[in-house]
Design a protein around this motif. Structure first.
Motif, short mmCIF file in Angstrom:
data_model
loop_
_atom_site.label_atom_id
_atom_site.label_comp_id
_atom_site.label_asym_id
_atom_site.label_seq_id
_atom_site.Cartn_x
_atom_site.Cartn_y
_atom_site.Cartn_z
N ALA A 18 -32.11 84.51 -16.45
CA ALA A 18 -32.51 85.88 -16.11
C ALA A 18 -33.78 85.88 -15.26
O ALA A 18 -33.88 86.61 -14.27
N ALA A 19 -34.75 85.06 -15.64
CA ALA A 19 -35.99 84.97 -14.86
C ALA A 19 -35.71 84.42 -13.47
O ALA A 19 -36.24 84.91 -12.48
N LEU A 20 -34.87 83.42 -13.38
CA LEU A 20 -34.55 82.80 -12.09
C LEU A 20 -33.86 83.77 -11.15
O LEU A 20 -34.15 83.83 -9.96
N ILE A 21 -32.98 84.59 -11.69
CA ILE A 21 -32.18 85.48 -10.85
C ILE A 21 -32.91 86.78 -10.53
O ILE A 21 -32.89 87.25 -9.39
N TYR A 22 -33.59 87.37 -11.53
CA TYR A 22 -34.10 88.72 -11.37
C TYR A 22 -35.57 88.83 -11.02
O TYR A 22 -36.01 89.88 -10.55
N LEU A 23 -36.36 87.81 -11.23
CA LEU A 23 -37.78 87.92 -10.93
C LEU A 23 -38.04 87.70 -9.44
O LEU A 23 -37.40 86.86 -8.81
N PRO A 24 -39.00 88.43 -8.88
CA PRO A 24 -39.41 88.15 -7.50
C PRO A 24 -40.14 86.81 -7.46
O PRO A 24 -40.50 86.25 -8.50
N PRO A 25 -40.38 86.28 -6.26
CA PRO A 25 -41.01 84.95 -6.17
C PRO A 25 -42.33 84.82 -6.94
O PRO A 25 -42.56 83.82 -7.61
N LEU A 26 -43.19 85.81 -6.87
CA LEU A 26 -44.46 85.73 -7.60
C LEU A 26 -44.22 85.78 -9.11
O LEU A 26 -44.88 85.06 -9.87
N GLY A 27 -43.27 86.57 -9.55
CA GLY A 27 -42.93 86.62 -10.96
C GLY A 27 -42.37 85.30 -11.45
O GLY A 27 -42.69 84.83 -12.55
N TRP A 28 -41.51 84.67 -10.63
CA TRP A 28 -40.96 83.36 -10.97
C TRP A 28 -42.08 82.32 -11.06
O TRP A 28 -42.09 81.49 -11.95
N LEU A 29 -43.04 82.38 -10.13
CA LEU A 29 -44.17 81.46 -10.17
C LEU A 29 -44.96 81.63 -11.46
O LEU A 29 -45.32 80.64 -12.10
N MET A 30 -45.20 82.86 -11.86
CA MET A 30 -45.94 83.10 -13.09
C MET A 30 -45.16 82.62 -14.31
O MET A 30 -45.73 82.04 -15.23
N PHE A 31 -43.87 82.85 -14.32
CA PHE A 31 -43.01 82.38 -15.42
C PHE A 31 -43.04 80.86 -15.50
O PHE A 31 -43.24 80.28 -16.57
N ALA A 32 -42.84 80.19 -14.37
CA ALA A 32 -42.83 78.73 -14.35
C ALA A 32 -44.19 78.16 -14.74
O ALA A 32 -44.27 77.14 -15.43
N THR A 33 -45.26 78.81 -14.30
CA THR A 33 -46.60 78.37 -14.67
C THR A 33 -46.82 78.50 -16.17
O THR A 33 -47.38 77.60 -16.80
N GLY A 34 -46.37 79.59 -16.75
CA GLY A 34 -46.48 79.77 -18.20
C GLY A 34 -45.72 78.70 -18.97
O GLY A 34 -46.22 78.14 -19.95
N VAL A 35 -44.51 78.41 -18.52
CA VAL A 35 -43.72 77.35 -19.16
C VAL A 35 -44.43 76.01 -19.02
O VAL A 35 -44.49 75.22 -19.98
N MET A 36 -44.99 75.74 -17.86
CA MET A 36 -45.70 74.48 -17.64
C MET A 36 -46.92 74.37 -18.53
O MET A 36 -47.21 73.29 -19.07
N MET A 37 -47.64 75.47 -18.71
CA MET A 37 -48.82 75.45 -19.56
C MET A 37 -48.45 75.21 -21.03
O MET A 37 -49.14 74.45 -21.73
N ILE A 38 -47.37 75.81 -21.47
CA ILE A 38 -46.90 75.58 -22.85
C ILE A 38 -46.47 74.12 -23.01
O ILE A 38 -46.78 73.48 -24.02
N ALA A 39 -45.79 73.59 -22.01
CA ALA A 39 -45.37 72.19 -22.07
C ALA A 39 -46.58 71.26 -22.10
O ALA A 39 -46.59 70.26 -22.83
N ALA A 40 -47.62 71.56 -21.33
CA ALA A 40 -48.83 70.74 -21.32
C ALA A 40 -49.53 70.80 -22.68
O ALA A 40 -50.03 69.79 -23.18
N TRP A 41 -49.54 71.98 -23.29
CA TRP A 41 -50.13 72.14 -24.62
C TRP A 41 -49.40 71.25 -25.63
O TRP A 41 -50.03 70.55 -26.42
N GLU A 42 -48.08 71.27 -25.59
CA GLU A 42 -47.29 70.44 -26.50
C GLU A 42 -47.47 68.96 -26.19
O GLU A 42 -47.52 68.14 -27.10
N TRP A 43 -47.57 68.59 -24.93
CA TRP A 43 -47.77 67.20 -24.56
C TRP A 43 -49.13 66.72 -25.09
O TRP A 43 -49.27 65.59 -25.57
#
Length: 65
Positions: A18-43
Motif C-alpha cells: 500500500a505504501a509503495l503504490i499509494y504514497l507520493p515519492p516523499l511519503g515513500w522516502l519517509m516510510f522507507a527511512t522509518g523502516v530503516m531506522m527501526i531495522a538499525a535499532w534492532e540491529w
C-alpha cells in the motif's frame, strides 16, 4: 506460533505494498527511512549496543537515508 508469524508477515506485506503504490515519492522516502531506522535499532540490539548506541545508530541511518 507459526500462524501468528504468517498473519503478521501478511499484514506487514500489505502495508508495504500500500505504501509503495499509494504514497507520493516523499511519503515513500519517509516510510522507507522509518523502516530503516527501526531495522538499525534492532540491529543495534543484536550486536549488543547500549541504548545510547542504538539511538545513535538509528539516527545515523535516518540521516543517511
Amino acid at each position: 506460533m507459526l500462524k501468528t508469524r504468517v498473519i503478521t508477515a501478511l499484514a506487514l506485506f500489505l502495508a508495504f505494498l500500500a505504501a509503495l503504490i499509494y504514497l507520493p515519492p516523499l511519503g515513500w522516502l519517509m516510510f522507507a527511512t522509518g523502516v530503516m531506522m527501526i531495522a538499525a535499532w534492532e540491529w543495534g540490539a543484536l550486536i549488543t549496543l547500549a541504548n545510547g548506541g542504538r539511538v545513535v545508530l538509528a539516527l545515523l541511518m535516518g540521516v543517511l537515508c
